[in-house]
Design an enzyme around this catalytic site. Structure first.
Site, PDB file in Angstrom:
ATOM      1  N   CYS A  53      -3.558   6.383   0.106  1.00 52.43           N
ATOM      2  CA  CYS A  53      -3.135   5.054  -0.351  1.00 52.43           C
ATOM      3  C   CYS A  53      -2.811   5.010  -1.843  1.00 52.43           C
ATOM      4  O   CYS A  53      -2.726   3.926  -2.432  1.00 52.43           O
ATOM      5  CB  CYS A  53      -4.226   4.032  -0.054  1.00 52.43           C
ATOM      6  SG  CYS A  53      -4.665   3.987   1.691  1.00 52.43           S
ATOM      7  N   GLU A 109     -16.567  -8.014  -3.786  1.00 51.94           N
ATOM      8  CA  GLU A 109     -15.119  -7.733  -3.741  1.00 51.94           C
ATOM      9  C   GLU A 109     -14.322  -9.038  -3.731  1.00 51.94           C
ATOM     10  O   GLU A 109     -13.305  -9.162  -4.415  1.00 51.94           O
ATOM     11  CB  GLU A 109     -14.777  -6.913  -2.490  1.00 51.94           C
ATOM     12  CG  GLU A 109     -15.142  -5.438  -2.572  1.00 51.94           C
ATOM     13  CD  GLU A 109     -14.138  -4.627  -3.391  1.00 51.94           C
ATOM     14  OE1 GLU A 109     -13.226  -5.219  -3.988  1.00 51.94           O
ATOM     15  OE2 GLU A 109     -14.280  -3.392  -3.444  1.00 51.94           O
ATOM     16  N   ARG A 156      -2.109   3.366  12.544  1.00 49.43           N
ATOM     17  CA  ARG A 156      -1.695   4.593  11.852  1.00 49.43           C
ATOM     18  C   ARG A 156      -0.626   5.344  12.632  1.00 49.43           C
ATOM     19  O   ARG A 156       0.203   6.032  12.043  1.00 49.43           O
ATOM     20  CB  ARG A 156      -2.916   5.444  11.513  1.00 49.43           C
ATOM     21  CG  ARG A 156      -3.746   4.745  10.435  1.00 49.43           C
ATOM     22  CD  ARG A 156      -5.018   5.450  10.046  1.00 49.43           C
ATOM     23  NE  ARG A 156      -5.807   4.573   9.160  1.00 49.43           N
ATOM     24  CZ  ARG A 156      -7.022   4.841   8.734  1.00 49.43           C
ATOM     25  NH1 ARG A 156      -7.618   5.964   9.104  1.00 49.43           N
ATOM     26  NH2 ARG A 156      -7.642   3.998   7.946  1.00 49.43           N
ATOM     27  N   SER A 170      -4.953  -3.694  14.626  1.00 50.91           N
ATOM     28  CA  SER A 170      -4.314  -3.005  15.750  1.00 50.91           C
ATOM     29  C   SER A 170      -5.297  -2.631  16.853  1.00 50.91           C
ATOM     30  O   SER A 170      -5.011  -2.807  18.039  1.00 50.91           O
ATOM     31  CB  SER A 170      -3.592  -1.760  15.235  1.00 50.91           C
ATOM     32  OG  SER A 170      -4.489  -0.918  14.525  1.00 50.91           O
ATOM     33  N   ARG A 175     -10.417   7.447   4.247  1.00 46.71           N
ATOM     34  CA  ARG A 175     -10.219   6.377   3.276  1.00 46.71           C
ATOM     35  C   ARG A 175     -11.550   5.801   2.771  1.00 46.71           C
ATOM     36  O   ARG A 175     -11.589   4.706   2.224  1.00 46.71           O
ATOM     37  CB  ARG A 175      -9.383   5.260   3.900  1.00 46.71           C
ATOM     38  CG  ARG A 175      -8.076   5.703   4.531  1.00 46.71           C
ATOM     39  CD  ARG A 175      -6.980   4.689   4.315  1.00 46.71           C
ATOM     40  NE  ARG A 175      -5.847   4.812   5.204  1.00 46.71           N
ATOM     41  CZ  ARG A 175      -4.903   5.759   5.128  1.00 46.71           C
ATOM     42  NH1 ARG A 175      -4.978   6.711   4.210  1.00 46.71           N
ATOM     43  NH2 ARG A 175      -3.895   5.764   5.975  1.00 46.71           N
ATOM     44  N   LYS A 184     -11.812  -5.055   2.828  1.00 46.79           N
ATOM     45  CA  LYS A 184     -11.192  -4.220   3.852  1.00 46.79           C
ATOM     46  C   LYS A 184     -12.109  -3.041   4.127  1.00 46.79           C
ATOM     47  O   LYS A 184     -12.402  -2.243   3.229  1.00 46.79           O
ATOM     48  CB  LYS A 184      -9.834  -3.744   3.346  1.00 46.79           C
ATOM     49  CG  LYS A 184      -9.104  -2.819   4.306  1.00 46.79           C
ATOM     50  CD  LYS A 184      -7.699  -2.542   3.788  1.00 46.79           C
ATOM     51  CE  LYS A 184      -6.960  -1.553   4.641  1.00 46.79           C
ATOM     52  NZ  LYS A 184      -5.633  -1.243   4.082  1.00 46.79           N
ATOM     53  N   CYS A 218       0.119   4.335   1.682  1.00 45.70           N
ATOM     54  CA  CYS A 218      -0.140   5.365   2.698  1.00 45.70           C
ATOM     55  C   CYS A 218       1.078   5.634   3.584  1.00 45.70           C
ATOM     56  O   CYS A 218       1.256   6.752   4.070  1.00 45.70           O
ATOM     57  CB  CYS A 218      -1.368   5.012   3.529  1.00 45.70           C
ATOM     58  SG  CYS A 218      -1.343   3.368   4.244  1.00 45.70           S
ATOM     59  N   TYR A 268      -1.262  -9.392  16.051  1.00 44.95           N
ATOM     60  CA  TYR A 268      -0.143  -8.892  16.853  1.00 44.95           C
ATOM     61  C   TYR A 268       0.077  -9.766  18.085  1.00 44.95           C
ATOM     62  O   TYR A 268       1.078  -9.622  18.764  1.00 44.95           O
ATOM     63  CB  TYR A 268      -0.402  -7.431  17.248  1.00 44.95           C
ATOM     64  CG  TYR A 268      -0.592  -6.550  16.025  1.00 44.95           C
ATOM     65  CD1 TYR A 268       0.505  -6.041  15.342  1.00 44.95           C
ATOM     66  CD2 TYR A 268      -1.867  -6.284  15.520  1.00 44.95           C
ATOM     67  CE1 TYR A 268       0.341  -5.276  14.201  1.00 44.95           C
ATOM     68  CE2 TYR A 268      -2.041  -5.521  14.379  1.00 44.95           C
ATOM     69  CZ  TYR A 268      -0.942  -5.020  13.717  1.00 44.95           C
ATOM     70  OH  TYR A 268      -1.107  -4.280  12.577  1.00 44.95           O
ATOM     71  N   LYS A 315     -10.832  -7.980   6.696  1.00 52.11           N
ATOM     72  CA  LYS A 315     -10.182  -7.125   7.692  1.00 52.11           C
ATOM     73  C   LYS A 315     -11.089  -5.974   8.072  1.00 52.11           C
ATOM     74  O   LYS A 315     -11.650  -5.366   7.160  1.00 52.11           O
ATOM     75  CB  LYS A 315      -8.904  -6.595   7.047  1.00 52.11           C
ATOM     76  CG  LYS A 315      -8.188  -5.560   7.844  1.00 52.11           C
ATOM     77  CD  LYS A 315      -6.961  -5.100   7.115  1.00 52.11           C
ATOM     78  CE  LYS A 315      -6.394  -3.922   7.860  1.00 52.11           C
ATOM     79  NZ  LYS A 315      -5.495  -3.155   7.062  1.00 52.11           N
ATOM     80  N   CYS A 333       0.881  -1.176   0.000  1.00 48.22           N
ATOM     81  CA  CYS A 333       0.000   0.000   0.000  1.00 48.22           C
ATOM     82  C   CYS A 333       0.908   1.212   0.000  1.00 48.22           C
ATOM     83  O   CYS A 333       2.116   1.086   0.201  1.00 48.22           O
ATOM     84  CB  CYS A 333      -0.923   0.002   1.209  1.00 48.22           C
ATOM     85  SG  CYS A 333      -2.217   1.282   1.102  1.00 48.22           S
TER      86      CYS A 333
HETATM   87  C1  PBG Z   1      -2.708   0.024   4.759  1.00 43.08           C
HETATM   88  C2  PBG Z   1      -2.999  -0.793   5.939  1.00 43.08           C
HETATM   89  C3  PBG Z   1      -3.655  -0.413   7.117  1.00 43.08           C
HETATM   90  C4  PBG Z   1      -3.646  -1.542   7.939  1.00 43.08           C
HETATM   91  C5  PBG Z   1      -2.988  -2.552   7.267  1.00 43.08           C
HETATM   92  N1  PBG Z   1      -2.622  -2.077   6.005  1.00 43.08           N
HETATM   93  C6  PBG Z   1      -4.158   0.868   7.596  1.00 43.08           C
HETATM   94  C7  PBG Z   1      -5.173   1.653   6.910  1.00 43.08           C
HETATM   95  O1  PBG Z   1      -5.857   1.197   5.994  1.00 43.08           O
HETATM   96  O2  PBG Z   1      -5.283   2.790   7.309  1.00 43.08           O
HETATM   97  C8  PBG Z   1      -4.234  -1.603   9.311  1.00 43.08           C
HETATM   98  C9  PBG Z   1      -3.771  -2.735  10.140  1.00 43.08           C
HETATM   99  C10 PBG Z   1      -4.075  -2.588  11.587  1.00 43.08           C
HETATM  100  O3  PBG Z   1      -4.837  -1.718  12.043  1.00 43.08           O
HETATM  101  O4  PBG Z   1      -3.543  -3.416  12.330  1.00 43.08           O
HETATM  102  N2  PBG Z   1      -1.343   0.107   4.534  1.00 43.08           N
END
Ligand code: PBG
Length: 324
Positions: A130, A234, A206, A275, A218, A196, A122, A314, A249, A120
């Site tokens: 992104c 999708e 982030r 996260s 986003r 996603k 970002c 994690y 996700k 990605c």
């Molecule tokens: C984009 C990406 C994100 C996450 C994984 N890949 C963040 C977003 O879309 O803002 C989030 C993963 C997480 O929250 O653990 N590079």
């Protein structure tokens, strides 16, 4: 009372019986550990909003992979924090980009570890979006696909075992597949972030990846949390475009989506326990309000029960150790 009377408790009476009829079990090889890598040496910077997680320099990342492999975790997914960000996300596809360097180092030291690369932009753009942003502020889908194609080839060339496009651009899997195929990487699989959602649960990530958007959000590319049929569309699109694995996700708030994708598609399905999901468990456990080990293993078991073949989490290292 009619006979025979149903008494489900009979099979819950002892640990042995419970183990025999358990429908879902977790193993260390169900997990993929997300890792953050940044330039420098000897760095292991704690991420405040994700206790127990760090931003590593390449040397420390290689060290961190040792205990993972020893605990039986088969794979990691890399997120890079480049030293410079620009409008074209140059750091994402540079030969000496941070993920490329980290991949080469990891594969040299741990050849059997499966190294996945998040794909990605970002983390690499100065505006934190992104993809390529047009003058009017909108993301240019097709210009972003060109960068995705270049990045995938660069990651594969560095030795990544799996590339994982996560930008939610239309056609990204097809673009990445075509680029890999025409660059002698036809054998490199694609883990598609197929479904996603535009989720509040990415908050801590982030901070960790230093990737929040400087303006806007986003929601023009990530999905509306209210939608399930769209998720199936999708998933079907990404499968048709050549994805090898489909991912949903976040995980816990979307177990229904995960189960529906599992039921419809024949490809392996992954889930990303993100996260914010990790941070909630850590925060409540730190207060003494929940038992971390039980809560984390329950959450991971639920994600597997809903249909995930493997889980990006994690908690990967801790969970693998708990299961040992
Ligand atoms: C984009 C990406 C994100 C996450 C994984 N890949 C963040 C977003 O879309 O803002 C989030 C993963 C997480 O929250 O653990 N590079």
């Amino acid at each position: 009372m009619p006979f025979p009377q149903e008494r489900p408790r009979r099979l819950r009476a002892t640990a042995g019986l419970r183990a025999m009829v358990r429908e879902t079990s977790l193993r260390p090889d169900d997990f993929v550990m997300p890792l953050f890598v940044r330039p420098g040496k000897g760095l292991k910077r704690p991420i405040k909003s994700m206790p127990g997680q760090f931003q590593y320099s390449v040397d420390e990342l290689v060290k961190a992979a040792g205990p993972l492999a020893a605990a039986g975790v088969p794979a990691v997914i890399l997120f890079g924090i480049p030293d410079r960000k620009d409008a074209k996300a140059t750091g994402a596809y540079a030969h000496d980009g941070i993920v490329q360097k980290a991949t080469r180092a990891l594969k040299q030291r741990h050849p059997d570890l499966v190294v996945m690369a998040d794909l990605c932009f970002c983390e690499y753009t100065d505006h934190g979006h992104c993809g390529v942003v047009r003058k009017d502020g909108a993301i240019d889908n097709d210009a972003t696909l060109e960068l995705a194609a270049k990045t995938a080839v660069s990651q594969a060339r560095a030795g990544c075992d799996v590339v994982a496009p996560s930008g939610m651009m239309d056609g990204q899997v097809a673009a990445v597949r075509a680029a890999l195929d025409s660059s002698s990487f036809a054998a490199t699989p694609i883990l598609a972030y197929a479904v996603k959602y535009a989720s509040a649960f990415y908050g801590p990530f982030r901070d960790a990846a230093e990737s929040p958007p400087k303006f806007g959000d986003r929601s023009t590319h990530q999905m509306d949390p209210a939608n399930l049929r769209e998720a199936l569309r999708e998933a079907e699109l990404d499968a048709a475009e050549g994805a090898d694995i489909l991912m949903v996700k976040p995980a816990l708030p979307y177990l229904d989506v995960l189960a529906a994708v599992r039921a419809r598609c024949r490809l392996p399905v992954a889930a990303y326990c993100v996260s914010g999901e990790y941070a909630m468990i850590k925060a409540a456990a730190a207060q003494g309000w929940i038992d971390e080990k039980r809560a984390a293993l329950e959450a991971l078991t639920s994600i597997k029960r809903a249909g995930a073949d493997f889980i990006l989490t994690y908690h990967a290292l801790e969970a693998a150790r708990w299961l040992a």
